[in-house]
Enzyme design. Structure first.
Site, PDB file in Angstrom:
ATOM      1  N   GLU A 134      -3.288 -11.589 -12.609  1.00 57.29           N
ATOM      2  CA  GLU A 134      -4.466 -11.077 -13.347  1.00 57.29           C
ATOM      3  C   GLU A 134      -4.909 -12.127 -14.353  1.00 57.29           C
ATOM      4  OE1 GLU A 134      -3.281  -7.311 -15.006  1.00 57.29           O
ATOM      5  OE2 GLU A 134      -4.074  -6.209 -13.294  1.00 57.29           O
ATOM      6  N   GLU A 142       6.470  -5.489  -6.697  1.00 54.77           N
ATOM      7  CA  GLU A 142       6.778  -6.226  -7.919  1.00 54.77           C
ATOM      8  C   GLU A 142       8.139  -5.766  -8.426  1.00 54.77           C
ATOM      9  OE1 GLU A 142       3.994  -6.006 -11.216  1.00 54.77           O
ATOM     10  OE2 GLU A 142       5.075  -7.614 -12.232  1.00 54.77           O
TER      11      GLU A 142
HETATM   12  O1  AHR Z   1       1.361  -2.868 -11.469  1.00 45.54           O
HETATM   13  C1  AHR Z   1       1.788  -3.068 -12.775  1.00 45.54           C
HETATM   14  C2  AHR Z   1       1.053  -4.216 -13.442  1.00 45.54           C
HETATM   15  O2  AHR Z   1      -0.291  -3.906 -13.545  1.00 45.54           O
HETATM   16  C3  AHR Z   1       1.060  -5.527 -12.707  1.00 45.54           C
HETATM   17  O3  AHR Z   1       2.189  -6.266 -12.952  1.00 45.54           O
HETATM   18  C4  AHR Z   1      -0.141  -6.209 -13.228  1.00 45.54           C
HETATM   19  O4  AHR Z   1      -0.699  -7.108 -12.315  1.00 45.54           O
HETATM   20  C5  AHR Z   1      -1.068  -5.073 -13.612  1.00 45.54           C
HETATM   21  O5  AHR Z   1      -1.541  -5.221 -14.896  1.00 45.54           O
END
Ligand code: AHR
Length: 646
Positions: free
Chosen positions: A365, A35
């Site tokens: 999520e 990410e």
């Molecule tokens: O990994 C960090 C964050 O944690 C991600 O962006 C999210 O999917 C989760 O809440």
């Protein structure tokens, strides 16, 4: 708190049934989650050194300083041509009047400075148009004292109203973690500049405009089974206008419309006002990265819902079409023939052969009936056109509770292919949940442990550490994932990268600064699992029970059919050395010795830039007597044994 053993245990026998294959372990089993958080992409793996290269940040000159020896109003103007170019509206116009080097210039500060390496080539490039020719650009790197680290001179030759690109390279004469780049204008004239860029020449595979080789290497070394991208919450966006749109991340760089990174302002305790997504690292580059490191690509797409911790906007179900089309078009982009619209875009970017995409995620999520309602629309459309594409679906933010139970049950009713579970929990949770999947439905949807990390403090606390306790608890938990390989088909630690001076979230798997990178204790656990994946799970028991915490031991076993080896993983979570016998039942003949790879440490041990291998795997040989192996497991250790079957 976990109560660790304090007295020495009696020697136990762990029985491994070599000829009782259980589940096939999926090649995707151990992967990575990428990410753009913590300066993971811009300022991180994407090797661009110039911050705000196209002047599109909210503050157009953020990262830049203008120098003028003599007051000259309007010598550097930010110009906005939004009507003409919505993707990249701003550029700067420089007007020089009899300027000598040092009179009129710009400095770019980089992302927390620029990491520059001695003897490495640096590639400068800029888009320009020259309404009134006559300006030369002197480009130089300097350290904090102003010392020159190398540079070049660019003389734009084209004139007129069209944009042109010019490039020049030079070699740095010193190493400096926090360099800056000056551009001095010399001459008389007017020049427009955009996409001012500087890349090191030593990127991964020496690709121009590519990725930081050291960071990619750490991933490649893990041999991950898949790479999930681009997140994480950035898929969802604070609101729908800021959602991740893959189509804006492919094609020419100057057409990739920048947006704010939601981690810019998410945490008031870790504000990062200069965090934007330039999309220089876009979907083509993610697919290419996956291919380079031998990982299956797993793109996650927005499902018509913005982050439910933020605006929680949803698109009306009747207006989901563009979102669903994005998913269908993405499959065409990845796999389509070069004669299809999106297959051609891929081919034009340099990859005529397909990327062989097999799965996509719908939503990150996301939760609630609003998610299920939208997911059903996606699932119907994708399966109708691409029945072989597997869909990864969200089970929300937590591994239990009403929200999880609702989604888990709805998704299983829908016969979801793969359910993505997330757990950011204390180490105790990981030890205690080594049996989590033992009683899951075997023949229903597969589980993707898509984001997990043990939190030494608590979720989103700035005090979380990547210490040996967190890693050991993950190693123990992961025996339970491997032991249930018929249920769990994929797993990834999250987040992946963090810049030491630009992070928002901790713990993270790999830490970097402008020049260095290191794998945490958790990284080495992930790596050992991935490098010792095996192909087939086999039983390992102690007193006829799975080994999931008795005497603070955790174990799993598998066979690697490709190498004809038995692989046994044993975690000793106690402060005492434990000597136990592994009996390999059913093996005709074993090699006289195997290899033993051990990770161990004190519970608060951590790796660091100065001591990156403090906790790292140590390999030795281990004797095999007939069908027995005596393992002396050090206190707080993770042990991997490999033995060849003859
Ligand atoms: O990994 C960090 C964050 O944690 C991600 O962006 C999210 O999917 C989760 O809440």
């Amino acid at each position: 708190m976990i109560l660790f053993l304090t007295s020495l245990n009696a020697q136990q026998t762990l029985t491994v049934k070599v000829n009782e294959p259980k589940a096939e372990i999926q090649p995707t089993m151990w992967g990575v989650f990428f990410e753009d958080i913590n300066l993971g992409a811009d300022g991180g793996i994407y090797a661009e050194l110039v911050k705000n290269r196209s002047f599109e940040f909210f503050k157009p000159l953020m990262g830049w300083t203008v120098h003028q020896k003599q007051f000259n109003e309007g010598a550097v103007l930010v110009v906005n041509r939004k009507e003409e170019n919505t993707a990249n509206p701003r550029f700067i116009r420089v007007t020089a009047t009899n300027a000598a080097k040092g009179d009129l210039g710009l400095t770019n500060e980089g992302f927390r400075g620029m990491g520059i390496k001695k003897d490495v080539r640096y590639d400068f490039s800029v888009m320009y148009r020259h309404p009134k020719a006559g300006i030369k650009l002197h480009v130089e790197l300097v350290d904090s004292t102003g010392k020159n680290l190398g540079g070049t001179t660019v003389t734009p030759t084209e004139t007129g109203g069209d944009w042109h690109k010019t490039k020049a390279s030079f070699t740095a004469n010193a190493t400096e973690p926090k360099a800056k780049m000056n551009i001095w204008f010399e001459g008389n004239g007017v020049i427009d500049l955009d996409m001012i860029s500087l890349f090191p020449g030593d990127t991964w595979k020496n690709r121009p405009g590519g990725m930081r080789a050291d960071m990619v290497q750490l991933l490649a070394d893990m041999k991950p089974g898949f790479i999930r991208f681009p997140g994480g919450c950035i898929v969802e966006g604070y609101d729908l206008s800021q959602r991740y749109r893959w189509k804006n991340t492919v094609g020419p760089l100057e057409d990739r419309q920048l947006i704010i990174n939601r981690w810019n302002f998410e945490f008031t305790h870790r504000p990062t006002p200069d965090y934007f997504q330039t999309f220089g690292l876009g979907f083509f580059e993610y697919f290419q990265l996956a291919e380079d490191i031998g990982a299956e690509p797993l793109p996650i797409l927005n499902c018509g819902m913005a982050c439910q911790f933020n605006s929680a906007e949803v698109v009306p179900v009747g207006e989901l079409d563009p979102y669903v089309k994005d998913a269908l078009d993405l499959i065409e982009f990845a796999n389509g023939d070069v004669n299809t619209k999106w297959g051609k875009v891929r081919a034009d970017m340099g990859h005529p052969s397909p990327f062989n995409l097999k799965m996509i995620g719908v939503g990150n999520e996301n939760w609630g009936p609003q998610y299920i309602e939208r997911l059903k629309v996606f699932a119907k459309a994708v399966k109708a056109k691409y029945p072989n594409i597997k869909l990864v679906n969200s089970s929300g933010t937590d591994p239990n509770g009403d929200r999880f139970d609702y989604l888990n049950s709805e998704l299983r009713k829908m016969h979801a292919d793969i359910i993505d579970e997330h757990y950011y929990r204390r180490p105790e949770w990981f030890f205690q949940n080594a049996r989590r999947y033992d009683n899951y439905e075997r023949k229903s949807s597969k589980v993707f442990a898509g984001e997990y990390a043990a939190q030494s403090d608590k979720t989103v606390s700035v005090n979380n550490k990547n210490n040996w306790l967190t890693a050991l608890s993950e190693a123990a938990f992961m025996t339970g994932l491997e032991r249930n390989a018929d249920v769990v088909s994929m797993a990834s630690y999250a987040p992946l990268f963090a810049h030491a001076e630009g992070w928002q979230w901790t713990p993270d798997l790999i830490w970097v600064d402008n020049l260095r990178s290191y794998g945490t204790t958790d990284y080495y656990v992930q790596k050992l699992y991935s490098l010792n994946k095996g192909t087939t799970e086999i039983p390992i028991t102690m007193n006829n029970d799975v080994v999931a915490g008795q005497d603070s031991l955790y174990a799993s076993a598998c066979i690697d059919k490709k190498t004809n080896e038995v692989i046994i993983k044993v975690v000793n979570a106690s402060p005492k050395e434990q000597v136990n016998t592994m009996t390999l039942d059913g093996a005709k003949k074993l090699a006289l010795q195997g290899t033993l790879t051990v990770l161990k440490g004190n519970l608060d041990d951590m790796n660091s830039f100065d001591d990156p291998q403090h906790v790292s795997p140590k390999e030795s040989t281990i004797g095999v007597k007939g069908n027995n192996i005596s393992l002396t497991a050090a206190p707080y250790s993770f042990n991997v044994i490999r033995v060849k079957m003859m």
